[in-house]
Design a protein around this motif. Structure first.
Motif, PDB file in Angstrom:
ATOM      1  N   GLU A  48       0.849  -1.185   0.000  1.00 24.80           N
ATOM      2  CA  GLU A  48       0.000   0.000   0.000  1.00 24.80           C
ATOM      3  C   GLU A  48       0.886   1.236   0.000  1.00 24.80           C
ATOM      4  O   GLU A  48       1.809   1.345   0.810  1.00 24.80           O
ATOM      5  CB  GLU A  48      -0.936   0.000   1.215  1.00 24.80           C
ATOM      6  CG  GLU A  48      -1.948  -1.128   1.141  1.00 24.80           C
ATOM      7  CD  GLU A  48      -3.025  -1.041   2.215  1.00 24.80           C
ATOM      8  OE1 GLU A  48      -3.573   0.073   2.417  1.00 24.80           O
ATOM      9  OE2 GLU A  48      -3.301  -2.069   2.840  1.00 24.80           O
ATOM     10  N   TYR A  49       0.602   2.142  -0.930  1.00 29.15           N
ATOM     11  CA  TYR A  49       1.276   3.430  -0.995  1.00 29.15           C
ATOM     12  C   TYR A  49       0.363   4.464  -0.370  1.00 29.15           C
ATOM     13  O   TYR A  49      -0.821   4.543  -0.715  1.00 29.15           O
ATOM     14  CB  TYR A  49       1.565   3.839  -2.436  1.00 29.15           C
ATOM     15  CG  TYR A  49       2.573   3.004  -3.187  1.00 29.15           C
ATOM     16  CD1 TYR A  49       3.589   2.318  -2.538  1.00 29.15           C
ATOM     17  CD2 TYR A  49       2.520   2.920  -4.563  1.00 29.15           C
ATOM     18  CE1 TYR A  49       4.522   1.572  -3.235  1.00 29.15           C
ATOM     19  CE2 TYR A  49       3.451   2.172  -5.284  1.00 29.15           C
ATOM     20  CZ  TYR A  49       4.442   1.506  -4.614  1.00 29.15           C
ATOM     21  OH  TYR A  49       5.359   0.768  -5.315  1.00 29.15           O
ATOM     22  N   SER A  50       0.918   5.277   0.507  1.00 28.56           N
ATOM     23  CA  SER A  50       0.139   6.360   1.112  1.00 28.56           C
ATOM     24  C   SER A  50      -0.105   7.447   0.064  1.00 28.56           C
ATOM     25  O   SER A  50       0.634   7.553  -0.920  1.00 28.56           O
ATOM     26  CB  SER A  50       0.890   6.951   2.303  1.00 28.56           C
ATOM     27  OG  SER A  50       2.067   7.620   1.856  1.00 28.56           O
ATOM     28  N   PRO A  51      -1.122   8.281   0.263  1.00 32.62           N
ATOM     29  CA  PRO A  51      -1.281   9.441  -0.626  1.00 32.62           C
ATOM     30  C   PRO A  51      -0.002  10.272  -0.613  1.00 32.62           C
ATOM     31  O   PRO A  51       0.621  10.448   0.440  1.00 32.62           O
ATOM     32  CB  PRO A  51      -2.454  10.200  -0.006  1.00 32.62           C
ATOM     33  CG  PRO A  51      -3.250   9.142   0.703  1.00 32.62           C
ATOM     34  CD  PRO A  51      -2.210   8.193   1.251  1.00 32.62           C
ATOM     35  N   GLY A  52       0.425  10.724  -1.775  1.00 29.46           N
ATOM     36  CA  GLY A  52       1.634  11.525  -1.886  1.00 29.46           C
ATOM     37  C   GLY A  52       2.921  10.719  -1.936  1.00 29.46           C
ATOM     38  O   GLY A  52       4.007  11.294  -1.922  1.00 29.46           O
ATOM     39  N   THR A 103       2.234   8.164  -6.395  1.00 29.03           N
ATOM     40  CA  THR A 103       0.781   8.272  -6.367  1.00 29.03           C
ATOM     41  C   THR A 103       0.363   9.534  -5.624  1.00 29.03           C
ATOM     42  O   THR A 103       0.959   9.881  -4.599  1.00 29.03           O
ATOM     43  CB  THR A 103       0.115   7.036  -5.730  1.00 29.03           C
ATOM     44  OG1 THR A 103      -1.301   7.226  -5.667  1.00 29.03           O
ATOM     45  CG2 THR A 103       0.645   6.757  -4.336  1.00 29.03           C
ATOM     46  N   LYS A 104      -0.625  10.198  -6.144  1.00 29.82           N
ATOM     47  CA  LYS A 104      -1.187  11.363  -5.459  1.00 29.82           C
ATOM     48  C   LYS A 104      -2.208  10.933  -4.419  1.00 29.82           C
ATOM     49  O   LYS A 104      -2.294  11.497  -3.340  1.00 29.82           O
ATOM     50  CB  LYS A 104      -1.836  12.307  -6.468  1.00 29.82           C
ATOM     51  CG  LYS A 104      -0.855  12.950  -7.407  1.00 29.82           C
ATOM     52  CD  LYS A 104      -1.549  13.821  -8.426  1.00 29.82           C
ATOM     53  CE  LYS A 104      -0.528  14.368  -9.422  1.00 29.82           C
ATOM     54  NZ  LYS A 104      -1.149  15.017 -10.557  1.00 29.82           N
ATOM     55  N   THR A 105      -3.010   9.902  -4.757  1.00 32.80           N
ATOM     56  CA  THR A 105      -4.162   9.521  -3.943  1.00 32.80           C
ATOM     57  C   THR A 105      -3.963   8.286  -3.092  1.00 32.80           C
ATOM     58  O   THR A 105      -4.779   7.991  -2.228  1.00 32.80           O
ATOM     59  CB  THR A 105      -5.370   9.270  -4.855  1.00 32.80           C
ATOM     60  OG1 THR A 105      -5.044   8.200  -5.750  1.00 32.80           O
ATOM     61  CG2 THR A 105      -5.731  10.510  -5.653  1.00 32.80           C
ATOM     62  N   GLY A 106      -2.893   7.515  -3.354  1.00 35.37           N
ATOM     63  CA  GLY A 106      -2.673   6.243  -2.678  1.00 35.37           C
ATOM     64  C   GLY A 106      -3.054   5.091  -3.587  1.00 35.37           C
ATOM     65  O   GLY A 106      -3.833   5.258  -4.534  1.00 35.37           O
ATOM     66  N   ALA A 107      -2.499   3.926  -3.298  1.00 33.23           N
ATOM     67  CA  ALA A 107      -2.791   2.741  -4.103  1.00 33.23           C
ATOM     68  C   ALA A 107      -2.526   1.489  -3.282  1.00 33.23           C
ATOM     69  O   ALA A 107      -1.682   1.482  -2.379  1.00 33.23           O
ATOM     70  CB  ALA A 107      -1.925   2.724  -5.362  1.00 33.23           C
ATOM     71  N   LYS A 108      -3.263   0.441  -3.607  1.00 33.16           N
ATOM     72  CA  LYS A 108      -3.043  -0.888  -3.024  1.00 33.16           C
ATOM     73  C   LYS A 108      -2.723  -1.826  -4.166  1.00 33.16           C
ATOM     74  O   LYS A 108      -3.474  -1.905  -5.145  1.00 33.16           O
ATOM     75  CB  LYS A 108      -4.285  -1.367  -2.259  1.00 33.16           C
ATOM     76  CG  LYS A 108      -4.089  -2.671  -1.542  1.00 33.16           C
ATOM     77  CD  LYS A 108      -5.316  -3.007  -0.699  1.00 33.16           C
ATOM     78  CE  LYS A 108      -5.092  -4.249   0.140  1.00 33.16           C
ATOM     79  NZ  LYS A 108      -6.263  -4.519   0.998  1.00 33.16           N
ATOM     80  N   LEU A 109      -1.602  -2.557  -4.034  1.00 30.24           N
ATOM     81  CA  LEU A 109      -1.073  -3.363  -5.124  1.00 30.24           C
ATOM     82  C   LEU A 109      -0.807  -4.794  -4.661  1.00 30.24           C
ATOM     83  O   LEU A 109      -0.430  -5.027  -3.514  1.00 30.24           O
ATOM     84  CB  LEU A 109       0.257  -2.777  -5.608  1.00 30.24           C
ATOM     85  CG  LEU A 109       0.291  -1.283  -5.893  1.00 30.24           C
ATOM     86  CD1 LEU A 109       1.719  -0.808  -6.050  1.00 30.24           C
ATOM     87  CD2 LEU A 109      -0.544  -0.971  -7.109  1.00 30.24           C
TER      88      LEU A 109
END
Length: 113
Positions: A48-52, A103-109
């Motif tokens: 998971e990437y946090s927003p920003g 990522t600007k908004t966040g992502a789950k991969l």
């Protein structure tokens, strides 16, 4: 990647310990499992990437990445910027094209490498 010597197994990702990895900005959290023999180890991750989030390095590792939630952009060393949204995947071989994610908004991969 050659998938060998892995018995049938399920993974409860909520039970896998979280690893924290700081980016140039934001944070990536990884839940990691390894499968197969030492000489052909396959790493499977829920990330998971946090927003920003912006990765702190260029990566040359091969991956198969499926975006489960959110969206991100991957910049390639040649300057191309490729979006990845929920339901999309990308595949790249080891040492094929250096890449860096943000990522600007966040992502789950879900990532296999």
């Amino acid at each position: 990647m050659k998938i060998s010597d892995i018995p049938f197994v399920t993974t409860d990702w909520s039970a896998v310990p979280v690893e924290h990895h700081a980016g140039d900005s934001g944070e990536a959290t990884w839940r990691v499992q390894y499968f197969g023999p030492e000489d052909n180890r396959i790493r499977v991750r829920m990330v998971e990437y946090s927003p920003g989030y912006v990765a702190d390095h260029w990566c040359s590792k091969g991956h198969i990445i499926l975006c489960l939630e959110g969206e991100m952009e991957t910049t390639l060393a040649d300057g191309r910027v490729l979006p990845l949204r929920a339901g999309m995947s990308y595949q790249v071989a080891d040492n094929a094209e250096a890449h860096r994610s943000a990522t600007k908004t966040g992502a789950k991969l879900f990532i296999v490498d």
